[in-house]
Design a protein around this motif. Structure first.
Motif, PDB file in Angstrom:
ATOM      1  N   SER A  77     -10.546  -1.789  -3.188  1.00 15.23           N
ATOM      2  CA  SER A  77     -11.247  -2.975  -3.674  1.00 15.23           C
ATOM      3  C   SER A  77     -11.124  -3.101  -5.185  1.00 15.23           C
ATOM      4  N   GLY A  78     -10.902  -1.962  -5.855  1.00 12.48           N
ATOM      5  CA  GLY A  78     -10.725  -1.957  -7.298  1.00 12.48           C
ATOM      6  C   GLY A  78      -9.296  -2.221  -7.746  1.00 12.48           C
ATOM      7  N   GLY A  79      -8.407  -2.522  -6.812  1.00 21.01           N
ATOM      8  CA  GLY A  79      -7.049  -2.892  -7.177  1.00 21.01           C
ATOM      9  C   GLY A  79      -6.024  -1.781  -7.109  1.00 21.01           C
ATOM     10  N   ALA A  80      -6.425  -0.568  -6.712  1.00 20.10           N
ATOM     11  CA  ALA A  80      -5.450   0.513  -6.554  1.00 20.10           C
ATOM     12  C   ALA A  80      -4.480   0.171  -5.429  1.00 20.10           C
ATOM     13  N   VAL A  81      -3.213   0.578  -5.572  1.00 16.34           N
ATOM     14  CA  VAL A  81      -2.242   0.328  -4.507  1.00 16.34           C
ATOM     15  C   VAL A  81      -2.418   1.308  -3.358  1.00 16.34           C
ATOM     16  N   GLY A  82      -3.165   2.369  -3.612  1.00  9.51           N
ATOM     17  CA  GLY A  82      -3.367   3.371  -2.578  1.00  9.51           C
ATOM     18  C   GLY A  82      -4.039   4.594  -3.141  1.00  9.51           C
ATOM     19  N   VAL A  83      -3.863   5.719  -2.430  1.00  8.57           N
ATOM     20  CA  VAL A  83      -4.482   6.971  -2.846  1.00  8.57           C
ATOM     21  C   VAL A  83      -3.458   8.096  -2.823  1.00  8.57           C
ATOM     22  N   ALA A  84      -3.737   9.112  -3.649  1.00 12.31           N
ATOM     23  CA  ALA A  84      -3.022  10.386  -3.577  1.00 12.31           C
ATOM     24  C   ALA A  84      -4.072  11.407  -3.185  1.00 12.31           C
ATOM     25  N   MET A  85      -4.184  11.681  -1.904  1.00 15.06           N
ATOM     26  CA  MET A  85      -5.277  12.480  -1.348  1.00 15.06           C
ATOM     27  C   MET A  85      -4.714  13.709  -0.655  1.00 15.06           C
ATOM     28  N   GLY A  86      -5.070  14.892  -1.179  1.00 18.10           N
ATOM     29  CA  GLY A  86      -4.552  16.132  -0.640  1.00 18.10           C
ATOM     30  C   GLY A  86      -5.578  16.967   0.088  1.00 18.10           C
ATOM     31  N   ARG A  87      -6.468  17.626  -0.669  1.00 15.53           N
ATOM     32  CA  ARG A  87      -7.383  18.584  -0.057  1.00 15.53           C
ATOM     33  C   ARG A  87      -8.355  17.944   0.934  1.00 15.53           C
ATOM     34  N   ASN A  88      -8.804  16.712   0.661  1.00 17.94           N
ATOM     35  CA  ASN A  88      -9.698  16.062   1.624  1.00 17.94           C
ATOM     36  C   ASN A  88      -9.015  15.848   2.971  1.00 17.94           C
ATOM     37  N   ILE A  89      -7.686  15.683   2.954  1.00 14.66           N
ATOM     38  CA  ILE A  89      -6.915  15.539   4.196  1.00 14.66           C
ATOM     39  C   ILE A  89      -6.652  16.904   4.810  1.00 14.66           C
ATOM     40  N   ALA A 109      -6.856   9.307  -7.279  1.00 15.64           N
ATOM     41  CA  ALA A 109      -6.904  10.687  -6.802  1.00 15.64           C
ATOM     42  C   ALA A 109      -7.992  10.830  -5.751  1.00 15.64           C
ATOM     43  N   GLY A 110      -7.756  11.720  -4.785  1.00 13.45           N
ATOM     44  CA  GLY A 110      -8.710  11.891  -3.693  1.00 13.45           C
ATOM     45  C   GLY A 110     -10.064  12.400  -4.131  1.00 13.45           C
ATOM     46  N   GLY A 111     -10.095  13.164  -5.231  1.00 12.02           N
ATOM     47  CA  GLY A 111     -11.365  13.610  -5.769  1.00 12.02           C
ATOM     48  C   GLY A 111     -11.974  14.781  -5.022  1.00 12.02           C
ATOM     49  N   PRO A 112     -13.267  15.045  -5.261  1.00  8.09           N
ATOM     50  CA  PRO A 112     -13.928  16.211  -4.668  1.00  8.09           C
ATOM     51  C   PRO A 112     -14.035  16.091  -3.156  1.00  8.09           C
ATOM     52  N   ALA A 113     -14.296  17.240  -2.523  1.00  8.20           N
ATOM     53  CA  ALA A 113     -14.432  17.269  -1.069  1.00  8.20           C
ATOM     54  C   ALA A 113     -15.568  16.364  -0.612  1.00  8.20           C
ATOM     55  N   ARG A 114     -15.331  15.649   0.477  1.00 11.17           N
ATOM     56  CA  ARG A 114     -16.346  14.760   1.039  1.00 11.17           C
ATOM     57  C   ARG A 114     -16.783  15.287   2.390  1.00 11.17           C
ATOM     58  N   ALA A 115     -18.050  15.048   2.689  1.00 13.50           N
ATOM     59  CA  ALA A 115     -18.679  15.706   3.833  1.00 13.50           C
ATOM     60  C   ALA A 115     -18.077  15.305   5.172  1.00 13.50           C
ATOM     61  N   ASP A 116     -17.750  14.042   5.347  1.00 10.70           N
ATOM     62  CA  ASP A 116     -17.245  13.606   6.649  1.00 10.70           C
ATOM     63  C   ASP A 116     -16.261  12.451   6.490  1.00 10.70           C
ATOM     64  N   GLY A 138       0.806  -1.209   0.000  1.00 10.65           N
ATOM     65  CA  GLY A 138       0.000   0.000   0.000  1.00 10.65           C
ATOM     66  C   GLY A 138       0.840   1.260   0.000  1.00 10.65           C
ATOM     67  N   LEU A 139       0.306   2.324  -0.629  1.00  6.87           N
ATOM     68  CA  LEU A 139       1.041   3.590  -0.731  1.00  6.87           C
ATOM     69  C   LEU A 139       0.080   4.754  -0.494  1.00  6.87           C
ATOM     70  N   MET A 140       0.389   5.592   0.484  1.00  8.01           N
ATOM     71  CA  MET A 140      -0.415   6.766   0.821  1.00  8.01           C
ATOM     72  C   MET A 140       0.390   8.018   0.523  1.00  8.01           C
ATOM     73  N   VAL A 141      -0.067   8.791  -0.459  1.00 14.82           N
ATOM     74  CA  VAL A 141       0.609  10.025  -0.877  1.00 14.82           C
ATOM     75  C   VAL A 141      -0.320  11.203  -0.611  1.00 14.82           C
ATOM     76  N   THR A 142       0.231  12.287  -0.082  1.00 13.25           N
ATOM     77  CA  THR A 142      -0.555  13.506   0.120  1.00 13.25           C
ATOM     78  C   THR A 142       0.012  14.637  -0.721  1.00 13.25           C
ATOM     79  N   PRO A 143      -0.656  15.011  -1.818  1.00 11.48           N
ATOM     80  CA  PRO A 143      -0.211  16.156  -2.610  1.00 11.48           C
ATOM     81  C   PRO A 143      -0.446  17.465  -1.850  1.00 11.48           C
ATOM     82  N   LEU A 144       0.584  18.289  -1.806  1.00 11.66           N
ATOM     83  CA  LEU A 144       0.512  19.612  -1.182  1.00 11.66           C
ATOM     84  C   LEU A 144       0.965  20.674  -2.187  1.00 11.66           C
ATOM     85  N   ASP A 145       0.639  20.437  -3.447  1.00 14.42           N
ATOM     86  CA  ASP A 145       1.126  21.288  -4.535  1.00 14.42           C
ATOM     87  C   ASP A 145       0.057  22.257  -5.038  1.00 14.42           C
ATOM     88  N   HIS A 146      -0.979  22.511  -4.230  1.00 14.44           N
ATOM     89  CA  HIS A 146      -2.118  23.298  -4.703  1.00 14.44           C
ATOM     90  C   HIS A 146      -1.899  24.804  -4.642  1.00 14.44           C
TER      91      HIS A 146
END
Length: 278
Positions: A226-238, A206-213, A23-31
């Protein structure tokens, strides 16, 4: 590719996995260039990086100037990925990405990898794909892993999550030499499974649009895994959540517990979600 080149690049790729070999968890901070400041009020960029590292994030994506404002010790437990291109949403064509940093500059800054963003279907697509090719060549010379951020995005793109378009975008990254690919979730697990099966390199959602909670974020991450991704690159939601460190830790825990979806029962999926939400 020589044996030495293969070893050096493979070594850096393995270093990205600080907490799990799969698994790989990446947080983009390039916004900052595209959207302006995104760091919560009262929190410095260095403090945010420290929270992410403590939470178990494997790598953070930043532009070259931000590296100066993050203490080096933050990257003892978290890898540094330098983002190479940019655009501002104030521009006439915000989808037109242009290079602002070179691979050799990233090497001098101590990066473990570089990333580049390509918008398939944008008016500037020709230049972005050419830049991806040149960056991939430079990564070969410098033995540096390359993460390609691939999005169907432009005036002629009707549905940016169309599975065929997403698969095309991912294929371009693979054809030109990316080691990792970040792309959008095509909105169904079967479509994601076909996408990951067709991609010979690790794929991050990609983390995608903002989620409520928090529960919505966890549900999304569990779905893409579940779809086979090794992880996420999630920035703004974090970063824009009520507690970046807590949510990053939750997502990292889910990603690092990743097993192939075929090896997990529905009950195991449910139990894992409930544990992380507790």
């Amino acid at each position: 590719m020589t044996g030495h080149t293969h070893f050096a690049r493979s070594l850096r790729l393995h270093r990205l996995h600080h907490h799990s070999p799969s698994g790989l968890m990446v947080t983009p901070l390039d916004h900052g260039i595209s959207d302006g400041p995104v760091v919560p009020a009262g929190l410095s960029f260095d403090q945010l990086a420290g929270q992410l590292a403590a939470a178990g994030v494997d790598a953070a994506v930043v532009h070259k100037g931000r590296v100066r404002h993050i203490r080096p010790e933050r990257f003892a437990r978290m890898s540094l990925i330098i983002h190479l291109n940019a655009s501002s949403r104030q521009a006439p064509d915000p989808d037109a990405k242009y290079l602002v940093t070179a691979v050799e500059d990233a090497v001098r800054l101590g990066a473990d990898a570089v990333s580049i963003h390509v918008n398939l279907g944008s008016q500037d697509e020709r230049q972005q794909i050419a830049d991806l090719g040149r960056v991939a060549d430079a990564c070969e010379r410098w033995n540096l892993p390359l993460m390609a951020m691939m999005y169907p995005r432009g005036p002629h793109i009707g549905d940016p999550r169309d599975p065929a378009l997403v698969e095309h975008a991912v294929a371009i990254a693979v054809e030109l030499g990316a080691d990792l690919v970040k792309t959008v979730f095509p909105d169904s697990v079967p479509d994601m499974l076909r996408l990951t099966a067709s991609c010979p390199v690790p794929l991050l959602a990609a983390g995608g649009p903002a989620r409520a909670d928090r529960s919505e974020v966890v549900e999304f991450v569990d779905t893409v895994l579940s779809g086979g991704a090794v992880g996420v690159a999630m920035g703004r939601n974090i970063v824009q959540s009520a507690s970046p460190e807590q949510l990053a830790g939750t997502v990292a825990g889910l990603v690092h517990a990743r097993r192939h979806p075929d090896a997990m029962t529905g009950e195991e999926h449910h139990d894992r979600r409930q544990t992380l939400l507790a």
